[in-house]
Write a protein that holds these residues in place. Structure first.
Motif, PDB file in Angstrom:
ATOM      1  N   ILE A   1       0.898  -1.235  -0.039  1.00 55.21           N
ATOM      2  CA  ILE A   1       0.252  -0.202  -0.031  1.00 55.21           C
ATOM      3  C   ILE A   1       0.730   1.455  -0.118  1.00 55.21           C
ATOM      4  CG2 ILE A   1      -1.755   1.424   1.357  1.00 55.21           C
ATOM      5  CD1 ILE A   1      -2.744  -1.347   2.164  1.00 55.21           C
ATOM      6  N   ILE A   2       1.657   1.274   0.817  1.00 56.30           N
ATOM      7  CA  ILE A   2       2.574   2.312   1.076  1.00 56.30           C
ATOM      8  C   ILE A   2       3.674   2.618  -0.214  1.00 56.30           C
ATOM      9  CG2 ILE A   2       4.868   3.378   2.128  1.00 56.30           C
ATOM     10  CD1 ILE A   2       3.680   2.375   4.445  1.00 56.30           C
ATOM     11  N   GLY A   3       4.102   1.575  -0.872  1.00 55.21           N
ATOM     12  CA  GLY A   3       5.058   1.548  -2.042  1.00 55.21           C
ATOM     13  C   GLY A   3       3.904   1.821  -3.162  1.00 55.21           C
ATOM     14  N   GLY A   4       2.852   1.454  -3.347  1.00 52.44           N
ATOM     15  CA  GLY A   4       1.820   2.104  -4.271  1.00 52.44           C
ATOM     16  C   GLY A   4       1.588   3.587  -4.475  1.00 52.44           C
ATOM     17  N   PHE A   5       1.366   3.840  -3.145  1.00 51.02           N
ATOM     18  CA  PHE A   5       1.094   5.372  -2.758  1.00 51.02           C
ATOM     19  C   PHE A   5       2.225   6.208  -3.464  1.00 51.02           C
ATOM     20  CE2 PHE A   5       1.352   9.332  -0.435  1.00 51.02           C
ATOM     21  CZ  PHE A   5       0.198   9.695  -0.770  1.00 51.02           C
ATOM     22  N   ILE A   6       3.539   5.777  -2.816  1.00 48.31           N
ATOM     23  CA  ILE A   6       4.754   6.474  -3.246  1.00 48.31           C
ATOM     24  C   ILE A   6       5.014   6.563  -4.723  1.00 48.31           C
ATOM     25  CG2 ILE A   6       7.320   6.482  -2.984  1.00 48.31           C
ATOM     26  CD1 ILE A   6       6.693   5.626  -0.048  1.00 48.31           C
TER      27      ILE A   6
END
Length: 185
Positions: free
Chosen positions: A71-76
């Motif tokens: 989730i964090i990687g996708g957002f970044i």
């Protein structure tokens, strides 16, 4: 920074995936995103309603880190490492999708006709999302895992059920695109 912004070739990303899977196998873990949903449901109390959710979720909390990282990687990636959120797809495909009523094809990551706020007022969009979600959930449970779990982890373990599941995923996808999709849209 240019190295991060460009798509990685198969000969870099493939061995990296293989390395991660080797490390997971070495420590006795399996990769799959649907198991994260099972763990989340159990944490939220689903084990009181269904035996399927009765398991030691604490042994799977490492997998929640994978989900949070995705989730964090996708957002970044979407907000800081991408100039455009549009997916680079074949112009002929864009044209075909626009003929079916998806004017956002080629301009957005997801079709706004299905995933935009205005879709919440369209009963057809709501039905498609609800039925699709139920079918994906049922299929994931029936197949004993999701596409990432079977195609990445199961195939790397040389599991015949995963090979059968992956073949089924491809057949189902082809059937959806060539038979059902034109009927729905």
């Amino acid at each position: 920074m240019e190295l991060i912004l460009q798509p990685w070739p198969w000969y870099v990303s493939g061995p990296l995936i293989a390395l991660v899977l080797f490390l997971l196998l070495f420590v006795g873990k399996n990769f799959g995103m649907s198991s994260n949903l099972r763990t989340l449901c159990t944490i939220c109390g689903a084990d009181k309603k269904s035996d399927f959710f009765k398991f030691n979720w604490k042994s799977q909390k490492w997998n929640l880190v994978v989900m949070i990282g995705a989730i964090i990687g996708g957002f970044i990636g979407a907000n800081f490492l991408t100039e455009s959120t549009a997916v680079a797809i074949n112009p002929e495909t864009v044209e075909q999708l626009q003929e079916l009523g998806f004017s956002s094809a080629g301009n957005a990551y997801l079709p706004t006709e299905l995933y935009g706020l205005e879709a919440l007022t369209d009963i057809k969009s709501i039905l498609i999302l609800a039925v699709g979600g139920l079918l994906v959930g049922f299929g994931t449970r029936y197949a004993g895992g999701c596409t990432s779990g079977h195609a990445i982890s199961g195939l790397s373990n040389l599991q015949l059920p995963s090979l059968i599941a992956v073949i089924g995923f491809f057949i189902g996808g082809l059937f959806m695109i060539h038979v059902l999709y034109p009927l729905i849209f």
